[in-house]
Design an enzyme around this catalytic site. Structure first.
Site, PDB file in Angstrom:
ATOM      1  N   TRP A  10      25.140  -0.803  10.876  1.00  0.00           N
ATOM      2  CA  TRP A  10      24.089  -1.149  11.845  1.00  0.00           C
ATOM      3  C   TRP A  10      23.110   0.006  12.077  1.00  0.00           C
ATOM      4  O   TRP A  10      22.083  -0.180  12.721  1.00  0.00           O
ATOM      5  CB  TRP A  10      24.713  -1.539  13.188  1.00  0.00           C
ATOM      6  CG  TRP A  10      25.546  -2.779  13.168  1.00  0.00           C
ATOM      7  CD1 TRP A  10      25.885  -3.547  12.078  1.00  0.00           C
ATOM      8  CD2 TRP A  10      26.159  -3.410  14.306  1.00  0.00           C
ATOM      9  NE1 TRP A  10      26.670  -4.601  12.473  1.00  0.00           N
ATOM     10  CE2 TRP A  10      26.855  -4.538  13.836  1.00  0.00           C
ATOM     11  CE3 TRP A  10      26.191  -3.124  15.675  1.00  0.00           C
ATOM     12  CZ2 TRP A  10      27.571  -5.383  14.689  1.00  0.00           C
ATOM     13  CZ3 TRP A  10      26.902  -3.950  16.527  1.00  0.00           C
ATOM     14  CH2 TRP A  10      27.582  -5.081  16.030  1.00  0.00           C
ATOM     15  N   GLU A 100      20.608   9.074   4.814  1.00  0.00           N
ATOM     16  CA  GLU A 100      19.814   9.439   6.001  1.00  0.00           C
ATOM     17  C   GLU A 100      20.380  10.712   6.638  1.00  0.00           C
ATOM     18  O   GLU A 100      19.629  11.556   7.125  1.00  0.00           O
ATOM     19  CB  GLU A 100      19.799   8.263   6.990  1.00  0.00           C
ATOM     20  CG  GLU A 100      18.892   7.150   6.479  1.00  0.00           C
ATOM     21  CD  GLU A 100      19.306   5.741   6.859  1.00  0.00           C
ATOM     22  OE1 GLU A 100      20.134   5.563   7.772  1.00  0.00           O
ATOM     23  OE2 GLU A 100      18.799   4.793   6.213  1.00  0.00           O
ATOM     24  N   GLY A 176      16.281   0.142   2.613  1.00  0.00           N
ATOM     25  CA  GLY A 176      15.305  -0.284   3.616  1.00  0.00           C
ATOM     26  C   GLY A 176      13.915  -0.517   3.055  1.00  0.00           C
ATOM     27  O   GLY A 176      12.955  -0.674   3.807  1.00  0.00           O
ATOM     28  N   GLY A 237      22.567  -2.635   5.177  1.00  0.00           N
ATOM     29  CA  GLY A 237      21.881  -2.102   6.350  1.00  0.00           C
ATOM     30  C   GLY A 237      21.153  -3.218   7.086  1.00  0.00           C
ATOM     31  O   GLY A 237      21.734  -3.966   7.870  1.00  0.00           O
ATOM     32  N   GLY A 238      19.863  -3.367   6.799  1.00  0.00           N
ATOM     33  CA  GLY A 238      19.004  -4.323   7.502  1.00  0.00           C
ATOM     34  C   GLY A 238      19.614  -5.710   7.666  1.00  0.00           C
ATOM     35  O   GLY A 238      19.607  -6.280   8.764  1.00  0.00           O
TER      36      GLY A 238
HETATM   37  P1  PGA Z   1      19.454  -1.505   3.601  1.00  0.00           P
HETATM   38  O1  PGA Z   1      20.354  -0.208   3.932  1.00  0.00           O
HETATM   39  O2  PGA Z   1      20.418  -2.631   3.277  1.00  0.00           O
HETATM   40  O3  PGA Z   1      18.653  -1.757   4.835  1.00  0.00           O
HETATM   41  O4  PGA Z   1      18.618  -1.141   2.425  1.00  0.00           O
HETATM   42  C1  PGA Z   1      21.509   0.090   3.214  1.00  0.00           C
HETATM   43  C2  PGA Z   1      22.146   1.337   3.778  1.00  0.00           C
HETATM   44  O5  PGA Z   1      21.427   2.248   4.179  1.00  0.00           O
HETATM   45  O6  PGA Z   1      23.395   1.445   3.841  1.00  0.00           O
END
Ligand code: PGA
Length: 254
Positions: A10, A100, A176, A237-238
């Site tokens: 998340w 990140e 992302g 992620g998203g």
């Molecule tokens: P995303 O992120 O699915 O939004 O590309 C994946 C992640 O950072 O684990």
């Protein structure tokens, strides 16, 4: 047989009521609709862990994960959280080395080696993230870089230890951005990673390790990516912030 895992990261999203709503929806949908044995992992921000753990209760196939942990067991590390703390609130999985955190918090593979060991020593499963930035891929150095990341962070582990690690290949250019690695690009890198482990340890060890793909996985591309022989699931992620999309991604394995 290695596990299929779909984990929803998340990131820094959702306050507690929003997070509880999202988790409840996912738990209900997964219980009602998912037939296979895929393990589902919910990975909310730290402050929601206890609340979400209570919601998961005894739901089979749904586990709780954390997005990071510190490498020391306790002490004067303001703002940090240890693996034993995470374990005490019901966490099973811990993401380590997300791009990140590598980028904004300057986490290096030598710190990650310590974190991986700390997490394993506390009986939790690390989801170790690796992957290259766009310029590295364009220069054709992506395999070299990923090899270096796993070598530095993981190859100090014993055979028994590395078998417990989950690896997530996440090309930074696909996170992302809506740009997914093609199923072939994902398979190629996953096979490369498994081969590195096989050479360093032995083929039986490499065969046991789940390697997840992450980077813009959505309901409409999950099936193709997950059908690759060396792709054992996804770090999402998203799309993990939408209960319908996330459940549909889990169902891509059914
Ligand atoms: P995303 O992120 O699915 O939004 O590309 C994946 C992640 O950072 O684990």
């Amino acid at each position: 047989m290695r596990k299929n895992i779909v984990a929803g990261n998340w990131k820094m999203n959702c306050n507690l009521p929003e997070g509880k709503k999202l988790a409840s929806e996912v738990i209900n949908m997964v219980q009602d609709e998912v037939r296979g044995t895929t393990e589902v992992v919910l990975i909310p921000p730290f402050v929601h862990l206890t609340g979400i753990h209570n919601l998961i209760g005894s739901a089979s196939n749904i586990q709780l994960g954390a997005q990071n942990c510190h490498q020391e067991a306790s002490g004067a590390f303001t703002g940090e959280v240890s693996a034993s703390m995470l374990k005490s609130v019901g966490v099973n999985y811990v993401i380590l080395g997300h791009s990140e955190r590598r980028e904004y918090l300057k986490e290096t593979d030598s710190i990650l080696a310590e974190k991986v060991r700390h997490v394993l020593d506390n009986g939790l499963v690390p989801i170790f993230c690796c992957g290259e930035k766009l310029e590295v891929r364009e220069a054709g150095d992506h395999e070299k870089l990923v090899e270096q990341q796993i070598k530095e962070a993981l190859f100090g582990l014993s055979e028994e230890e590395i078998k417990k690690v989950v690896i997530a290949y996440e090309p930074v250019w696909a996170i992302g951005t809506g740009k997914t690695a093609s199923a072939e690009q994902a398979q190629e890198m996953h096979a490369f990673i498994r081969n590195q482990i096989s050479n360093q340890y032995k083929p039986e060890v490499a065969e046991e390790i789940s390697i997840l793909y992450g980077g813009s996985v959505k309901p409409d591309n999950a099936k193709e990516i997950f059908s690759q022989p060396d792709v054992d699931g996804g770090l999402i992620g998203g799309a993990s912030l939408k209960s319908r999309d996330f459940t549909d991604i889990v169902k891509a394995f059914d």
